[in-house]
Scaffold this motif. Structure first.
Motif, PDB file in Angstrom:
ATOM      1  N   LEU A  34       4.701  -9.501  -2.495  1.00  0.00           N
ATOM      2  CA  LEU A  34       3.225  -9.949  -2.450  1.00  0.00           C
ATOM      3  C   LEU A  34       2.357 -10.324  -3.818  1.00  0.00           C
ATOM      4  O   LEU A  34       1.680 -11.272  -3.938  1.00  0.00           O
ATOM      5  N   VAL A  35       2.781  -9.647  -4.788  1.00  0.00           N
ATOM      6  CA  VAL A  35       2.220  -9.897  -6.053  1.00  0.00           C
ATOM      7  C   VAL A  35       2.545 -11.314  -6.578  1.00  0.00           C
ATOM      8  O   VAL A  35       1.739 -11.995  -7.244  1.00  0.00           O
ATOM      9  N   LEU A  36       4.002 -11.470  -6.606  1.00  0.00           N
ATOM     10  CA  LEU A  36       4.422 -12.813  -7.136  1.00  0.00           C
ATOM     11  C   LEU A  36       4.109 -13.937  -6.110  1.00  0.00           C
ATOM     12  O   LEU A  36       3.658 -15.030  -6.999  1.00  0.00           O
ATOM     13  N   GLU A  37       4.277 -13.961  -4.981  1.00  0.00           N
ATOM     14  CA  GLU A  37       3.861 -15.005  -4.114  1.00  0.00           C
ATOM     15  C   GLU A  37       2.546 -15.333  -3.811  1.00  0.00           C
ATOM     16  O   GLU A  37       2.082 -16.322  -3.541  1.00  0.00           O
ATOM     17  N   GLN A  38       1.665 -14.071  -3.620  1.00  0.00           N
ATOM     18  CA  GLN A  38       0.207 -13.991  -3.263  1.00  0.00           C
ATOM     19  C   GLN A  38       0.128 -15.176  -2.304  1.00  0.00           C
ATOM     20  O   GLN A  38      -0.873 -16.038  -2.316  1.00  0.00           O
ATOM     21  N   PRO A  39       0.829 -14.804  -1.109  1.00  0.00           N
ATOM     22  CA  PRO A  39       0.284 -15.601   0.172  1.00  0.00           C
ATOM     23  C   PRO A  39      -1.164 -15.591   0.681  1.00  0.00           C
ATOM     24  O   PRO A  39      -1.784 -14.573   0.692  1.00  0.00           O
ATOM     25  N   ASP A  40      -1.268 -16.612   1.402  1.00  0.00           N
ATOM     26  CA  ASP A  40      -2.911 -16.720   2.136  1.00  0.00           C
ATOM     27  C   ASP A  40      -2.851 -15.508   3.067  1.00  0.00           C
ATOM     28  O   ASP A  40      -4.017 -15.033   3.391  1.00  0.00           O
ATOM     29  N   ASP A  41      -1.821 -15.342   3.878  1.00  0.00           N
ATOM     30  CA  ASP A  41      -1.701 -14.465   5.085  1.00  0.00           C
ATOM     31  C   ASP A  41      -0.776 -13.343   4.688  1.00  0.00           C
ATOM     32  O   ASP A  41       0.419 -13.579   5.093  1.00  0.00           O
ATOM     33  N   PRO A  42      -1.156 -12.336   4.207  1.00  0.00           N
ATOM     34  CA  PRO A  42      -0.207 -11.369   3.699  1.00  0.00           C
ATOM     35  C   PRO A  42       0.674 -10.804   4.908  1.00  0.00           C
ATOM     36  O   PRO A  42       2.059 -10.390   4.786  1.00  0.00           O
ATOM     37  N   ILE A  43      -0.203 -10.247   6.004  1.00  0.00           N
ATOM     38  CA  ILE A  43       0.559  -9.894   7.183  1.00  0.00           C
ATOM     39  C   ILE A  43       1.783 -10.773   7.613  1.00  0.00           C
ATOM     40  O   ILE A  43       2.961 -10.346   7.664  1.00  0.00           O
ATOM     41  N   SER A  44       1.432 -12.080   7.706  1.00  0.00           N
ATOM     42  CA  SER A  44       2.530 -13.066   8.218  1.00  0.00           C
ATOM     43  C   SER A  44       3.598 -12.999   7.272  1.00  0.00           C
ATOM     44  O   SER A  44       4.843 -13.177   7.717  1.00  0.00           O
ATOM     45  N   TYR A  45       3.266 -13.198   5.954  1.00  0.00           N
ATOM     46  CA  TYR A  45       4.298 -13.113   4.971  1.00  0.00           C
ATOM     47  C   TYR A  45       5.174 -11.905   4.817  1.00  0.00           C
ATOM     48  O   TYR A  45       6.455 -11.939   4.822  1.00  0.00           O
ATOM     49  N   LEU A  46       4.684 -10.679   5.224  1.00  0.00           N
ATOM     50  CA  LEU A  46       5.349  -9.500   5.309  1.00  0.00           C
ATOM     51  C   LEU A  46       6.470  -9.401   6.580  1.00  0.00           C
ATOM     52  O   LEU A  46       7.377  -8.998   6.413  1.00  0.00           O
ATOM     53  N   ILE A  47       5.790 -10.041   7.713  1.00  0.00           N
ATOM     54  CA  ILE A  47       6.598  -9.942   8.900  1.00  0.00           C
ATOM     55  C   ILE A  47       7.615 -10.794   8.384  1.00  0.00           C
ATOM     56  O   ILE A  47       8.907 -10.470   8.991  1.00  0.00           O
ATOM     57  N   SER A  48       7.770 -11.986   7.973  1.00  0.00           N
ATOM     58  CA  SER A  48       8.658 -12.884   7.629  1.00  0.00           C
ATOM     59  C   SER A  48       9.644 -12.412   6.614  1.00  0.00           C
ATOM     60  O   SER A  48      10.978 -12.427   6.701  1.00  0.00           O
ATOM     61  N   PHE A  49       9.093 -11.664   5.536  1.00  0.00           N
ATOM     62  CA  PHE A  49       9.941 -11.116   4.689  1.00  0.00           C
ATOM     63  C   PHE A  49      10.771 -10.177   5.245  1.00  0.00           C
ATOM     64  O   PHE A  49      11.750  -9.974   5.036  1.00  0.00           O
ATOM     65  N   LEU A  50      10.379  -9.258   6.075  1.00  0.00           N
ATOM     66  CA  LEU A  50      11.236  -8.282   6.608  1.00  0.00           C
ATOM     67  C   LEU A  50      12.321  -8.754   7.628  1.00  0.00           C
ATOM     68  O   LEU A  50      13.264  -8.178   7.529  1.00  0.00           O
ATOM     69  N   LYS A  51      12.025  -9.799   8.334  1.00  0.00           N
ATOM     70  CA  LYS A  51      12.936 -10.453   9.123  1.00  0.00           C
ATOM     71  C   LYS A  51      14.167 -10.685   8.179  1.00  0.00           C
ATOM     72  O   LYS A  51      15.220 -10.840   8.846  1.00  0.00           O
TER      73      LYS A  51
END
Length: 416
Positions: A34-51
């Motif tokens: 999260l800190v490095l990528e700083q996505p616009d939508d953190p929740i969607s980013y984390l879901i994709s990250f965990l997958k």
């Protein structure tokens, strides 16, 4: 502040759960992303990250002075771990000297590590960082290794290794006239002498490395392990691979890791009472449970054998490869390499073509008769006890060519 409020107490079951499921690593990975990528939508980013996330994928960095054997060890580790082997040279391929810079290298590395194969399989990286500045560049780019291996050796050893390098033009693998020799005669015949830096250039590179090594150690002190590379490559690899398993426990902050740390700090063997829980944890993973496992070099004495015997992880096949002391001594102590041609000869099975060549043959230090005799005595002493623990073990005659031994082993692998 309301003094009536009691401090929050976390039940011990939570720590057990977190340790069992590697929650600390998971949270650290998500926050870092999260800190490095700083996505616009953190929740969607984390879901994709965990997958996409694979917590078992290794992230290994190899450091050390020039000619110490980093590339050879890195390639062996990547094959064993099934991780992606990355070098600074491969990342900079296709660039001109004007474009070749640390900044571009880090950018290319950052993009490469985001590709699917590196993300899921993990990576073994060699060639960067070489300086404190490069360490900071990697950290800013979010490239943080989980294990850092540093090899070291005296300058005279590094000079000797640099002068005797050989390369396989087909695979790109690096060998040495004395220290790293292929068992396959086909490979040996096609080896080419590798043109390396002069002694003066190598000494200058060593000096630059020595100036930076303190900063490198400091940057990776929590995940760093230093190994002596002035020994046979197989011994170096065995220490690194076993050490990695123990270091992963030391670095996780558990009580077991705290007990192992003092032994690793002074280079003493870790006792079986601490080693076995680490081994059992590794053998309990899904890959070992589904695909099986092979232990080589463990157990090597009665105490280790008894510890393994008392565990729930029992081998269903045990093989003893047997050869007489004379055969072992002949295979190792009577072999020598011609420093001029790079050809390897053996006093019995493949003698040198002339007395001139015979006189200039050189023997690797660890093939000396005294060292071999000591190793054989220790092995014979331990072997008698191991045979009482494994009375049904299969004994194979190793005084044959390797292919015959392998065929004999395979024929007994799936029979009762």
């Amino acid at each position: 502040m309301d003094e009536t409020l009691k401090p929050l107490r976390i039940p011990p079951q939570i720590s057990v759960y977190a340790d069992k499921h590697n929650v600390s690593h998971l949270v650290e990975s998500m926050v870092t992303g999260l800190v490095l990528e700083q996505p616009d939508d953190p929740i969607s980013y984390l879901i994709s990250f965990l997958k996409r996330l694979s917590l078992d994928s290794p992230k290994v960095l190899l450091l050390g002075p020039p000619a110490v054997g980093k590339h050879t060890l890195a390639k062996t580790l990547s094959n064993e771990l099934r991780a992606i082997y990355l070098t600074a040279e491969s990342l900079l391929k296709g660039l001109s000297e004007e474009e070749d810079s640390a900044e571009i290298l880090v950018q290319r590395l950052q993009r490469r590590l985001k590709e699917t194969d590196c993300f899921h399989k993990g990576w073994v990286l060699v060639g960067i960082p070489q300086t404190r500045v490069q360490v900071l560049q990697l950290q800013r780019a979010g490239i943080i290794p989980e294990h850092v291996v540093m090899l070291d050796a005296p300058e005279e050893v590094l000079l000797q290794r640099n002068n005797g390098k050989l390369t396989d033009p087909v695979t790109g693998d690096i060998y040495h006239q004395l220290f790293i020799q292929p068992e396959n005669d086909t490979i040996r015949r096609r080896l080419e002498r590798r043109r390396g830096p002069s002694d003066e250039q190598l000494l200058a590179e060593m000096q630059r490395y020595r100036c930076e090594v303190t900063a490198l150690k400091s940057a990776y002190q929590h995940v760093l392990k230093v190994f002596n590379a002035d020994q046979p490559p197989a011994d170096v690899y065995q220490q690194v691979s076993c050490g990695g398993l123990l270091r992963s426990v030391v670095s996780d902050g558990s009580g077991l890791g705290a007990q192992i740390q003092p032994y690793m700090d002074v280079g003493r063997p870790v006792p079986e009472s601490l080693l076995m829980p680490v081994l059992e944890a590794r053998l309990s993973r899904v890959d070992c449970s589904c695909r099986g496992w092979i232990l080589h070099g463990f157990p090597c004495d009665m105490q280790q054998a008894m510890s393994l015997h008392e565990s729930q992880y029992q081998p269903n096949r045990v093989f003893f490869l047997e050869a007489s002391n004379d055969v072992c001594m002949q295979r190792l102590s009577l072999r020598g390499t011609d420093p001029v041609s790079g050809e390897r000869y053996h006093a019995v099975t493949q003698p040198a073509p002339s007395s001139e060549v015979q006189d200039r043959l050189r023997t690797a230090p660890y093939d000396g008769s005294a060292a071999l005799s000591q190793r054989l005595r220790q092995f014979r002493f331990n072997c008698e006890g191991l045979q009482t623990i494994y009375p049904d073990a299969i004994h194979l005659d190793a005084d044959q060519d390797p292919h015959t031994v392998l065929e004999s082993l395979e024929s007994r692998l799936y029979t009762n």
